[in-house]
Design a protein around this motif. Structure first.
Motif, mmCIF file in Angstrom:
data_model
loop_
_atom_site.group_PDB
_atom_site.id
_atom_site.type_symbol
_atom_site.label_atom_id
_atom_site.label_comp_id
_atom_site.label_asym_id
_atom_site.label_seq_id
_atom_site.Cartn_x
_atom_site.Cartn_y
_atom_site.Cartn_z
ATOM 1 N N PRO A 243 -14.067 -52.902 -9.366
ATOM 2 C CA PRO A 243 -12.906 -52.970 -8.497
ATOM 3 C C PRO A 243 -12.810 -51.703 -7.663
ATOM 4 N N ASP A 244 -13.678 -50.757 -7.839
ATOM 5 C CA ASP A 244 -13.605 -49.504 -6.995
ATOM 6 C C ASP A 244 -14.770 -49.344 -6.239
ATOM 7 N N GLY A 245 -15.629 -50.506 -5.936
ATOM 8 C CA GLY A 245 -16.797 -50.454 -5.028
ATOM 9 C C GLY A 245 -18.094 -49.887 -5.535
ATOM 10 N N SER A 246 -17.818 -49.494 -6.932
ATOM 11 C CA SER A 246 -19.108 -48.901 -7.666
ATOM 12 C C SER A 246 -19.703 -50.223 -8.352
ATOM 13 N N VAL A 247 -20.896 -50.026 -8.689
ATOM 14 C CA VAL A 247 -21.936 -50.965 -9.430
ATOM 15 C C VAL A 247 -22.221 -50.480 -10.744
ATOM 16 N N ARG A 248 -22.038 -51.330 -11.801
ATOM 17 C CA ARG A 248 -22.482 -50.785 -13.361
ATOM 18 C C ARG A 248 -23.701 -50.995 -13.179
#
Length: 361
Positions: A243-248
């Motif tokens: 949700p925060d624009g990061s990619v796991r």
């Protein structure tokens, strides 16, 4: 018509030589003896013709020498010994010509055989190179991750090898990215690479679990099928649903060089985590997953060892050079990052190189 004319021309020289010698001996009369020159005839035949023709010209030379001896009155008490020596010499010349012809033909067969083998090898290499390049397709462009890939064959030796990259969607909604290297630089390595790539794609669609679980299944499949190859590989999944624009990022490394991360602020580092055994050795021991959050403008670079290994320097120096180039490419496009990394190889390198770069938007 053409082969027949060629055969006639080949016989013209030894036959002409024999005719010229006999005519000369007859012309100068019995007082001048040139009988021994007929030994030239089978020698000429040995250069131009086959064993059978050489034998025939050798017999013709002996017969001509014997008949000319009658014309030249070489069978008297005073000349018989000399004439006998001439006949023996002409016979020995024929035998030597036959031996020379045999050696020539054997070498010609060897040359033809080597040329045919080289042609077959070249055809196999061309087929393998075509196969390899057909598998190295452009990776997909994702909604929040840009991708770029490069492949450069070795400039020394065969232009094929076992390096590959791949990227594809998997059923859990993530994208799997792969960088791998099959040991070897030949058609067999390229074929094994294609087999490993296909197996991995299939297993990734059915094996429920992380990259470590997929690698465990791939290792078992390669061993069960008796592929008999050593493979280093890094398999990772990208989950863009944060949700925060990061990619796991979740990855597992089987004996492969560590991924490199160029952070948004320009810092470059290797993702050095414990490395599991390469594929194709045995199934003992487990495999481990590693996780990291990639934030916007982070760049992840997966690569094969040809990018960092050199005969004239250490692996540590090669990895340091990789990080230095990444730092200097901060702010450039993803394609420019890949091109700059390849530029560091120079014009000659003895290993193929694959690069898969990813950047979070």
């Amino acid at each position: 018509m053409v082969p027949h004319r060629s055969a006639v021309r080949s016989h013209a020289l030894p036959l002409g030589a024999l005719t010229a010698i006999v005519a000369t001996d007859l012309a100068i009369g019995p007082d001048q003896v040139v009988i021994s020159l007929v030994a030239i005839t089978p020698m000429v035949a040995a250069v131009l013709l086959g064993r059978g023709a050489t034998v025939v010209y050798g017999l013709l030379a002996v017969a001509a020498a014997a008949l000319l001896g009658i014309y030249d009155r070489q069978y008297t008490a005073e000349t018989t010994v000399a004439q006998t020596a001439r006949l023996i010499g002409v016979t020995a010349g024929g035998v030597a010509a036959l031996a020379a012809c045999s050696i020539r033909q054997r070498r010609e067969r060897q040359v033809v055989g080597m040329a045919a083998a080289q042609a077959r090898d070249r055809a196999a290499l061309d087929l393998a190179e075509t196969l390899q390049r057909s598998l190295l397709t452009d990776p997909p462009q994702l909604s929040r991750v840009s991708t770029a890939a490069r492949y450069r064959p070795a400039t020394i030796g065969a232009h094929i090898g076992g390096d590959w990259y791949d990227a594809f969607a998997v059923p859990d909604g993530t994208t799997m990215v792969v960088i791998g290297d099959v040991a070897g630089h030949d058609a067999r390595a390229a074929a094994t690479m294609a087999q490993a790539r296909g197996l991995l794609r299939g297993l990734a669609q059915s094996v429920v679990g992380s990259p470590a679980a997929v690698l465990t299944a791939l290792d078992r499949a390669l061993l069960d099928l008796g592929v008999g190859a050593l493979v280093t590989i890094t398999v990772a999944t990208l989950d863009e649903r944060g949700p925060d624009g990061s990619v796991r990022l979740c990855w597992s490394n089987a004996g492969h060089p560590p991924p490199a991360l160029l952070a948004a602020e320009g810092r470059a580092a290797l993702l050095e985590r414990p490395v599991d055994r390469l594929l194709g050795v045995d199934e003992s021991g487990g495999r481990v997953d590693h996780e990291l959050r990639l934030t916007p403008r982070d760049t992840l670079v997966l690569y094969t060892d040809g990018l960092v290994e050199r005969r004239d320097t250490s692996l540590d120096a090669g990895l340091a050079a990789l990080l230095d180039r990444l730092r200097r490419s901060a702010g450039r496009s993803l394609d420019e990052v890949c091109d700059d990394l390849l530029a560091g190889l120079g014009d000659r390198h003895d290993d193929d190189v694959a690069i898969l770069a990813l950047r979070v938007s």
